[in-house]
Design a protein around this motif. Structure first.
Motif, PDB file in Angstrom:
ATOM      1  N   SER A 102     -48.514 -12.501 -25.399  1.00 16.33           N
ATOM      2  CA  SER A 102     -48.676 -12.506 -23.923  1.00 16.33           C
ATOM      3  C   SER A 102     -46.795 -12.757 -23.151  1.00 16.33           C
ATOM      4  N   TYR A 142     -46.408  -9.277 -23.363  1.00 14.84           N
ATOM      5  CA  TYR A 142     -46.489  -8.390 -22.388  1.00 14.84           C
ATOM      6  C   TYR A 142     -46.472  -8.246 -20.871  1.00 14.84           C
ATOM      7  N   PHE A 148     -54.136  -1.595 -21.208  1.00 14.47           N
ATOM      8  CA  PHE A 148     -54.341  -2.663 -21.084  1.00 14.47           C
ATOM      9  C   PHE A 148     -55.228  -3.833 -22.191  1.00 14.47           C
ATOM     10  N   PHE A 196     -54.203  -5.076 -25.007  1.00 17.85           N
ATOM     11  CA  PHE A 196     -53.789  -6.247 -24.964  1.00 17.85           C
ATOM     12  C   PHE A 196     -54.526  -6.965 -25.099  1.00 17.85           C
ATOM     13  N   GLN A 205     -55.630 -10.480 -27.006  1.00 20.16           N
ATOM     14  CA  GLN A 205     -55.147 -11.639 -26.931  1.00 20.16           C
ATOM     15  C   GLN A 205     -56.706 -12.208 -27.080  1.00 20.16           C
ATOM     16  N   PHE A 252     -51.241 -12.338 -17.216  1.00 16.80           N
ATOM     17  CA  PHE A 252     -50.744 -12.630 -18.468  1.00 16.80           C
ATOM     18  C   PHE A 252     -49.518 -13.650 -18.908  1.00 16.80           C
TER      19      PHE A 252
END
Length: 309
Positions: free
Chosen positions: A199, A202, A217, A220, A224, A281
């Motif tokens: 996070s 990002y 996107f 990630f 995550q 994020f």
């Protein structure tokens, strides 16, 4: 049978109150039956279901709506409820040991709360569970806005939503296999560090800019959630580990406190997600960092307790 939106809302509230029971009972049954890292293993498989059900719900709901109508959603709820009741009635034995049973009376709550707060590990991991659930709730509340309005994927949203969240199910399932080898504590530390770093990376990369391309996107989000999947089962198991003698009331208090922490996080951070997904994020980084700090305090407390012994 509702004749107004107010009646329907009251009915949904009653449904929510009712659903609190099976959630608490399922955690209690698992804790009554298992302990140690094996508790973490079984809890991981349980959490797979807990996590994936609300995740696949949009896709399932859309399928029911497209195939039937909106009333069919409630009919399916009745069918599912009857199946579960019948299964429990015929197949699920009582797991609470006779020496741990007590009469249901108001004093059980005050006594249970005092007993719960005696265990620093249970309190600490309950708070961590609250932060992690809060971060997840930010995504649950904001994902539709992000994919439909920011990325223009209205029709594809339910399927993207479900596919991303499958990574949680995969990692939670993997945790069930790895926890016996590496232990709940070690896996939780590694996963929590990863959750924070992903996070933060990002936020650092896309601070002050628009959303990245969809592929980036989703990448990630997938990694995550992969880290988050290792945390859900372990954190819940670690919060329940010292509460075997009060598993029922312990699960109730732990679930209440974690929800009390999670809901405001979901509401507050969700309001900032307007033009980009960056606040989401940021909420992951915020919740992850606080969870890591609490984890460090728990570790310090554990070490001091071992020195005293």
């Amino acid at each position: 049978m509702s004749t107004s939106i107010e009646t329907m809302i009251i009915g949904r509230i009653l449904q929510g109150i009712g659903l609190a029971a099976p959630y608490t009972l399922s955690i209690s049954i698992v804790r009554d039956s298992y302990k140690g890292d094996y508790l973490g293993k079984i809890m991981s498989f349980i959490m797979v279901i807990f996590i994936l059900v609300p995740v696949i719900a949009p896709a399932l709901g859309k399928l029911i709506l497209d195939s039937f109508n909106w009333k069919a959603i409630f009919i399916f709820q009745i069918i599912f409820s009857i199946i579960i009741i019948a299964w429990f009635w015929k197949r699920q034995p009582e797991t609470l040991l006779s020496q741990n049973r007590s009469l249901f009376k108001p004093a059980i709550y005050s006594k249970g709360i005092r007993e719960f707060f005696k265990f620093k590990d249970a309190v600490g991991f309950t708070i961590i569970m609250g932060f992690l659930t809060g971060a997840f709730m930010v995504y649950i509340s904001a994902s539709q806005h992000i994919f439909e309005n920011q990325y223009g994927l209205k029709e594809e949203f339910p399927y993207i939503f479900a596919s991303i969240a499958l990574t949680i199910g995969i990692s939670t399932f993997l945790n069930g296999m790895l926890v016996m080898k590496y232990g709940m504590y070690k896996l939780s530390v590694i996963s929590l560090i990863a959750f924070c770093l992903i996070s933060i990376v990002y936020v650092a990369l896309f601070w002050g800019s628009q959303n990245p391309p969809l592929v980036i996107f989703i990448f990630f989000m997938a990694i995550q959630f992969f880290a988050l999947g290792f945390l859900f089962g372990n954190a819940r198991a670690l919060s329940m580990e010292p509460l075997g003698h009060i598993a029922g009331i312990g699960a109730s208090i732990s679930g209440f406190l974690s929800t009390l922490i999670a809901v405001p996080i979901g509401i507050i951070f969700g309001r900032f997600i307007e033009t980009t997904a960056l606040p989401m994020f940021f909420s992951f980084a915020f919740c992850g960092t606080l969870s890591l700090l609490i984890f460090a305090l728990i570790n310090k407390y554990r070490k001091s307790s071992l020195k005293k012994v």
